[in-house]
Design a protein around this motif. Sequence first.
Motif, mmCIF file in Angstrom:
data_model
loop_
_atom_site.group_PDB
_atom_site.id
_atom_site.type_symbol
_atom_site.label_atom_id
_atom_site.label_comp_id
_atom_site.label_asym_id
_atom_site.label_seq_id
_atom_site.Cartn_x
_atom_site.Cartn_y
_atom_site.Cartn_z
ATOM 1 N N PRO A 119 16.759 9.611 8.984
ATOM 2 C CA PRO A 119 16.650 10.464 7.793
ATOM 3 C C PRO A 119 17.888 11.321 7.521
ATOM 4 C CG PRO A 119 15.164 11.205 9.542
ATOM 5 C CD PRO A 119 15.686 9.874 9.953
ATOM 6 N N LEU A 120 18.649 11.669 8.548
ATOM 7 C CA LEU A 120 19.824 12.510 8.324
ATOM 8 C C LEU A 120 21.100 11.693 8.131
ATOM 9 C CD1 LEU A 120 19.136 15.497 10.772
ATOM 10 C CD2 LEU A 120 18.835 15.398 8.290
ATOM 11 N N ALA A 121 20.985 10.368 8.182
ATOM 12 C CA ALA A 121 22.168 9.525 7.982
ATOM 13 C C ALA A 121 22.461 9.387 6.488
ATOM 14 C CB ALA A 121 21.924 8.148 8.596
ATOM 15 N N PRO A 122 23.743 9.252 6.108
ATOM 16 C CA PRO A 122 24.081 9.059 4.689
ATOM 17 C C PRO A 122 23.386 7.835 4.084
ATOM 18 C CG PRO A 122 26.049 9.511 5.985
ATOM 19 C CD PRO A 122 24.930 9.322 6.966
ATOM 20 N N ALA A 123 23.085 6.840 4.898
ATOM 21 C CA ALA A 123 22.431 5.620 4.399
ATOM 22 C C ALA A 123 21.029 5.903 3.878
ATOM 23 C CB ALA A 123 22.368 4.574 5.509
ATOM 24 N N PHE A 124 20.440 7.003 4.319
ATOM 25 C CA PHE A 124 19.112 7.370 3.801
ATOM 26 C C PHE A 124 19.321 8.184 2.527
ATOM 27 C CE2 PHE A 124 15.364 10.252 3.665
ATOM 28 C CZ PHE A 124 14.410 9.284 3.430
ATOM 29 N N ASP A 125 19.281 7.501 1.393
ATOM 30 C CA ASP A 125 19.474 8.151 0.098
ATOM 31 C C ASP A 125 18.373 7.683 -0.862
ATOM 32 O OD1 ASP A 125 20.178 5.570 -0.543
ATOM 33 O OD2 ASP A 125 22.311 6.003 -0.821
ATOM 34 N N ALA A 126 18.461 8.143 -2.099
ATOM 35 C CA ALA A 126 17.397 7.840 -3.060
ATOM 36 C C ALA A 126 17.266 6.333 -3.295
ATOM 37 C CB ALA A 126 17.662 8.566 -4.370
ATOM 38 N N ALA A 127 18.382 5.619 -3.302
ATOM 39 C CA ALA A 127 18.313 4.170 -3.518
ATOM 40 C C ALA A 127 17.554 3.492 -2.376
ATOM 41 C CB ALA A 127 19.724 3.594 -3.632
ATOM 42 N N ALA A 128 17.867 3.901 -1.147
ATOM 43 C CA ALA A 128 17.218 3.286 0.016
ATOM 44 C C ALA A 128 15.734 3.633 0.053
ATOM 45 C CB ALA A 128 17.906 3.752 1.301
ATOM 46 N N LEU A 129 15.406 4.900 -0.183
ATOM 47 C CA LEU A 129 14.001 5.294 -0.135
ATOM 48 C C LEU A 129 13.228 4.666 -1.293
ATOM 49 C CD1 LEU A 129 11.719 6.843 1.190
ATOM 50 C CD2 LEU A 129 12.398 8.874 -0.104
ATOM 51 N N GLY A 130 13.853 4.641 -2.473
ATOM 52 C CA GLY A 130 13.196 4.011 -3.617
ATOM 53 C C GLY A 130 12.869 2.549 -3.348
ATOM 54 N N ALA A 131 13.824 1.836 -2.758
ATOM 55 C CA ALA A 131 13.594 0.419 -2.452
ATOM 56 C C ALA A 131 12.448 0.253 -1.451
ATOM 57 C CB ALA A 131 14.872 -0.197 -1.899
ATOM 58 N N ALA A 132 12.350 1.183 -0.501
ATOM 59 C CA ALA A 132 11.298 1.078 0.519
ATOM 60 C C ALA A 132 9.917 1.413 -0.058
ATOM 61 C CB ALA A 132 11.615 2.000 1.702
ATOM 62 N N LEU A 133 9.880 2.243 -1.114
ATOM 63 C CA LEU A 133 8.589 2.660 -1.676
ATOM 64 C C LEU A 133 8.128 1.766 -2.820
ATOM 65 C CD1 LEU A 133 9.057 6.556 -1.831
ATOM 66 C CD2 LEU A 133 7.946 5.196 -0.047
ATOM 67 N N ALA A 134 9.041 0.986 -3.392
ATOM 68 C CA ALA A 134 8.726 0.184 -4.577
ATOM 69 C C ALA A 134 7.512 -0.710 -4.329
ATOM 70 C CB ALA A 134 9.931 -0.665 -4.959
ATOM 71 N N ARG A 135 6.600 -0.713 -5.271
ATOM 72 C CA ARG A 135 5.404 -1.564 -5.267
ATOM 73 C C ARG A 135 4.419 -1.220 -4.145
ATOM 74 N NH1 ARG A 135 9.581 -4.613 -6.504
ATOM 75 N NH2 ARG A 135 9.836 -5.369 -4.385
ATOM 76 N N ARG A 136 4.658 -0.150 -3.425
ATOM 77 C CA ARG A 136 3.681 0.235 -2.399
ATOM 78 C C ARG A 136 2.508 0.945 -3.050
ATOM 79 N NH1 ARG A 136 4.599 0.997 3.492
ATOM 80 N NH2 ARG A 136 6.493 -0.154 3.955
ATOM 81 N N ARG A 137 1.329 0.509 -2.709
ATOM 82 C CA ARG A 137 0.122 1.097 -3.287
ATOM 83 C C ARG A 137 -0.495 2.154 -2.368
ATOM 84 N NH1 ARG A 137 -1.841 -2.327 -7.314
ATOM 85 N NH2 ARG A 137 -4.006 -1.797 -6.920
ATOM 86 N N THR A 138 0.075 2.307 -1.171
ATOM 87 C CA THR A 138 -0.467 3.290 -0.223
ATOM 88 C C THR A 138 -0.118 4.706 -0.687
ATOM 89 O OG1 THR A 138 1.553 3.062 1.054
ATOM 90 C CG2 THR A 138 -0.342 1.820 1.822
ATOM 91 N N PRO A 139 -0.905 5.709 -0.254
ATOM 92 C CA PRO A 139 -0.546 7.097 -0.569
ATOM 93 C C PRO A 139 0.854 7.434 -0.035
ATOM 94 C CG PRO A 139 -2.771 6.976 0.344
ATOM 95 C CD PRO A 139 -2.150 5.618 0.512
ATOM 96 N N LEU A 140 1.537 8.295 -0.776
ATOM 97 C CA LEU A 140 2.920 8.646 -0.424
ATOM 98 C C LEU A 140 3.030 9.159 1.011
ATOM 99 C CD1 LEU A 140 5.828 8.927 -1.342
ATOM 100 C CD2 LEU A 140 5.216 11.106 -2.427
ATOM 101 N N LYS A 141 2.075 9.976 1.433
ATOM 102 C CA LYS A 141 2.103 10.515 2.796
ATOM 103 C C LYS A 141 2.085 9.399 3.837
ATOM 104 C CE LYS A 141 0.924 12.934 6.585
ATOM 105 N NZ LYS A 141 -0.433 13.390 6.880
ATOM 106 N N ILE A 142 1.228 8.394 3.615
ATOM 107 C CA ILE A 142 1.126 7.272 4.554
ATOM 108 C C ILE A 142 2.424 6.475 4.569
ATOM 109 C CG2 ILE A 142 -0.141 5.129 5.064
ATOM 110 C CD1 ILE A 142 -1.910 7.494 5.518
ATOM 111 N N ALA A 143 3.012 6.261 3.390
ATOM 112 C CA ALA A 143 4.260 5.491 3.315
ATOM 113 C C ALA A 143 5.385 6.203 4.068
ATOM 114 C CB ALA A 143 4.654 5.269 1.854
ATOM 115 N N LEU A 144 5.480 7.521 3.928
ATOM 116 C CA LEU A 144 6.563 8.259 4.587
ATOM 117 C C LEU A 144 6.355 8.351 6.095
ATOM 118 C CD1 LEU A 144 7.164 11.225 2.125
ATOM 119 C CD2 LEU A 144 8.583 9.201 2.440
#
Length: 251
Positions: A119-144
């Motif tokens: 989470p503290l690496a530069p690679a963890f940015d909005a693009a990376a997190l957005g790609a990981a969350l896309a099309r996920r139907r689970t609650p946000l808390k569970i996804a994170l």
Amino acid sequence: MAGARITRVAVRQPKLRYRLPATFARRLRGQMVRAVERRAKYLLVALGSGDRLLMHLGMSGSCRVARAGRPEAHDHVVLGMSTGASVFFNDPRRFGFMRLLTAGEHATHTSLARLGPEPLAPAFDAAALGAALARRRTPLKIALSDQRVVGGLGNIYVVEALHRAGLSPVRRAGTLVSANGGPRPAVHDLVQAIKGVLKEAIRRQSRTGGDNPFLVYDREGERCPRRGCRGTIRRIVQGGRSTYYCPACQR
Ligand SMILES: [Zn+2]
């Protein structure tokens, strides 16, 4: 530990989350420690033999480094180092564990190979997190909380980051991503909130201790701390873990 040799291994309680094998002490004793690293919630000790000692602190574990002294209650494994220091692996609830992995096992260890970015690496940015969350139907808390989305984020910090970002833990994760697949602005806020709560926790150097340092965690029934919000903190259970949030300002 790094650069020192493990001269003594005392297994005082082999029954951790996984039972330590009978060969555990033999494979560690005499080994030079090449490096000590952390990945997500794992500590990895690279040994001269090519093996890696994988450690996880579970819910209540800690490692204590001391020059001398007798083991205390719940000190399950003690590693004596050539420097004269000892490392005490202490874990009252024994959800933590140690495993010795060969080089091949380390390369293919599924829970290590599938870990999301730090989470503290530069690679963890909005693009990376957005790609990981896309099309996920689970609650946000569970996804994170899924270590494949972001590595090493614990329950308390997910709860705190969601409040800071003003996002509801129960909304569908995929709703943070627009139809064309791009992250919505809320994903930028969430990334900054995650990095912020972790940096503050590292500065505090403690998970709890004395007063509750968190804004919403373990504050059910209290007034929401956000300026101008008149909501009340609610507790729900998601994936078997407590979630605290303000239904008024977290959308
Ligand atoms: Zn609120």
